[in-house]
Design a protein around this motif. Sequence first.
Motif, PDB file in Angstrom:
ATOM      1  N   PHE A  12       0.831  -1.207   0.000  1.00  0.00           N
ATOM      2  CA  PHE A  12       0.000   0.000   0.000  1.00  0.00           C
ATOM      3  C   PHE A  12       0.867   1.259   0.000  1.00  0.00           C
ATOM      4  CE2 PHE A  12      -2.192   3.305   2.502  1.00  0.00           C
ATOM      5  CZ  PHE A  12      -3.218   3.585   1.612  1.00  0.00           C
ATOM      6  N   THR A  13       1.902   1.273   0.830  1.00  0.00           N
ATOM      7  CA  THR A  13       2.782   2.438   0.899  1.00  0.00           C
ATOM      8  C   THR A  13       3.486   2.674  -0.427  1.00  0.00           C
ATOM      9  OG1 THR A  13       3.126   2.019   3.255  1.00  0.00           O
ATOM     10  CG2 THR A  13       4.703   3.452   2.163  1.00  0.00           C
ATOM     11  N   VAL A  14       3.941   1.609  -1.064  1.00  0.00           N
ATOM     12  CA  VAL A  14       4.620   1.747  -2.356  1.00  0.00           C
ATOM     13  C   VAL A  14       3.664   2.285  -3.416  1.00  0.00           C
ATOM     14  CG1 VAL A  14       5.674   0.410  -4.232  1.00  0.00           C
ATOM     15  CG2 VAL A  14       6.405   0.047  -1.877  1.00  0.00           C
ATOM     16  N   THR A  15       2.427   1.809  -3.424  1.00  0.00           N
ATOM     17  CA  THR A  15       1.474   2.299  -4.430  1.00  0.00           C
ATOM     18  C   THR A  15       1.117   3.763  -4.204  1.00  0.00           C
ATOM     19  OG1 THR A  15      -0.384   1.426  -3.157  1.00  0.00           O
ATOM     20  CG2 THR A  15       0.489   0.035  -4.918  1.00  0.00           C
ATOM     21  N   VAL A  16       1.034   4.187  -2.948  1.00  0.00           N
ATOM     22  CA  VAL A  16       0.740   5.603  -2.673  1.00  0.00           C
ATOM     23  C   VAL A  16       1.921   6.479  -3.094  1.00  0.00           C
ATOM     24  CG1 VAL A  16       0.353   7.270  -0.812  1.00  0.00           C
ATOM     25  CG2 VAL A  16      -0.933   5.145  -0.858  1.00  0.00           C
ATOM     26  N   VAL A  17       3.135   6.033  -2.792  1.00  0.00           N
ATOM     27  CA  VAL A  17       4.313   6.802  -3.207  1.00  0.00           C
ATOM     28  C   VAL A  17       4.391   6.867  -4.735  1.00  0.00           C
ATOM     29  CG1 VAL A  17       6.843   6.767  -3.224  1.00  0.00           C
ATOM     30  CG2 VAL A  17       5.613   6.393  -1.093  1.00  0.00           C
ATOM     31  N   ALA A  18       4.127   5.751  -5.405  1.00  0.00           N
ATOM     32  CA  ALA A  18       4.136   5.743  -6.872  1.00  0.00           C
ATOM     33  C   ALA A  18       3.066   6.678  -7.426  1.00  0.00           C
ATOM     34  CB  ALA A  18       3.915   4.324  -7.384  1.00  0.00           C
ATOM     35  N   ASN A  19       1.944   6.763  -6.730  1.00  0.00           N
ATOM     36  CA  ASN A  19       0.869   7.666  -7.151  1.00  0.00           C
ATOM     37  C   ASN A  19       1.339   9.122  -7.091  1.00  0.00           C
ATOM     38  OD1 ASN A  19      -1.609   8.670  -7.838  1.00  0.00           O
ATOM     39  ND2 ASN A  19      -2.722   7.549  -6.267  1.00  0.00           N
ATOM     40  N   PHE A  20       2.001   9.492  -6.009  1.00  0.00           N
ATOM     41  CA  PHE A  20       2.486  10.869  -5.887  1.00  0.00           C
ATOM     42  C   PHE A  20       3.602  11.162  -6.881  1.00  0.00           C
ATOM     43  CE2 PHE A  20       0.368  10.810  -1.709  1.00  0.00           C
ATOM     44  CZ  PHE A  20      -0.266  12.037  -1.782  1.00  0.00           C
ATOM     45  N   VAL A  21       4.452  10.190  -7.137  1.00  0.00           N
ATOM     46  CA  VAL A  21       5.512  10.389  -8.130  1.00  0.00           C
ATOM     47  C   VAL A  21       4.902  10.572  -9.510  1.00  0.00           C
ATOM     48  CG1 VAL A  21       7.421   9.218  -9.302  1.00  0.00           C
ATOM     49  CG2 VAL A  21       7.293   9.199  -6.806  1.00  0.00           C
ATOM     50  N   ALA A  22       3.899   9.769  -9.833  1.00  0.00           N
ATOM     51  CA  ALA A  22       3.243   9.890 -11.137  1.00  0.00           C
ATOM     52  C   ALA A  22       2.524  11.233 -11.275  1.00  0.00           C
ATOM     53  CB  ALA A  22       2.250   8.744 -11.333  1.00  0.00           C
ATOM     54  N   MET A  23       1.973  11.732 -10.182  1.00  0.00           N
ATOM     55  CA  MET A  23       1.311  13.038 -10.234  1.00  0.00           C
ATOM     56  C   MET A  23       2.318  14.167 -10.456  1.00  0.00           C
ATOM     57  SD  MET A  23      -1.618  12.962  -7.347  1.00  0.00           S
ATOM     58  CE  MET A  23      -2.962  11.815  -7.423  1.00  0.00           C
ATOM     59  N   GLY A  24       3.559  13.945 -10.053  1.00  0.00           N
ATOM     60  CA  GLY A  24       4.594  14.944 -10.283  1.00  0.00           C
ATOM     61  C   GLY A  24       4.936  15.110 -11.750  1.00  0.00           C
ATOM     62  N   PHE A  25       4.673  14.097 -12.555  1.00  0.00           N
ATOM     63  CA  PHE A  25       4.954  14.151 -13.984  1.00  0.00           C
ATOM     64  C   PHE A  25       3.752  14.568 -14.817  1.00  0.00           C
ATOM     65  CE2 PHE A  25       8.212  11.059 -12.580  1.00  0.00           C
ATOM     66  CZ  PHE A  25       9.328  11.781 -12.982  1.00  0.00           C
ATOM     67  N   GLY A  26       2.659  14.909 -14.164  1.00  0.00           N
ATOM     68  CA  GLY A  26       1.461  15.313 -14.890  1.00  0.00           C
ATOM     69  C   GLY A  26       0.286  14.456 -14.480  1.00  0.00           C
TER      70      GLY A  26
END
Length: 71
Positions: A18-32
């Motif tokens: 869950f933590t990895v998916t949330v972090v990946a979500n925020f990283v993906a939001m940083g790219f648009g």
Amino acid sequence: MNWNTLTRQVHRWLSIVFTVTVVANFVAMGFGEPPMWVVYSPLLPLFLLLSSGLYLFALPYAPRSGQRTGG
């Protein structure tokens, strides 16, 4: 290995997923604008965490086999 130990291990690993998916979500939001599968990816581990967490929460209150339940 009994059922409670297995549930605790699954709960711990689900929290990591869950933590990895949330972090990946925020990283993906940083790219648009991220794809919808990235946005909704934390939901499955979250619901599994909810079910295992509720089971672990209720575990101390459940009567155990071989014990008397009352007077």
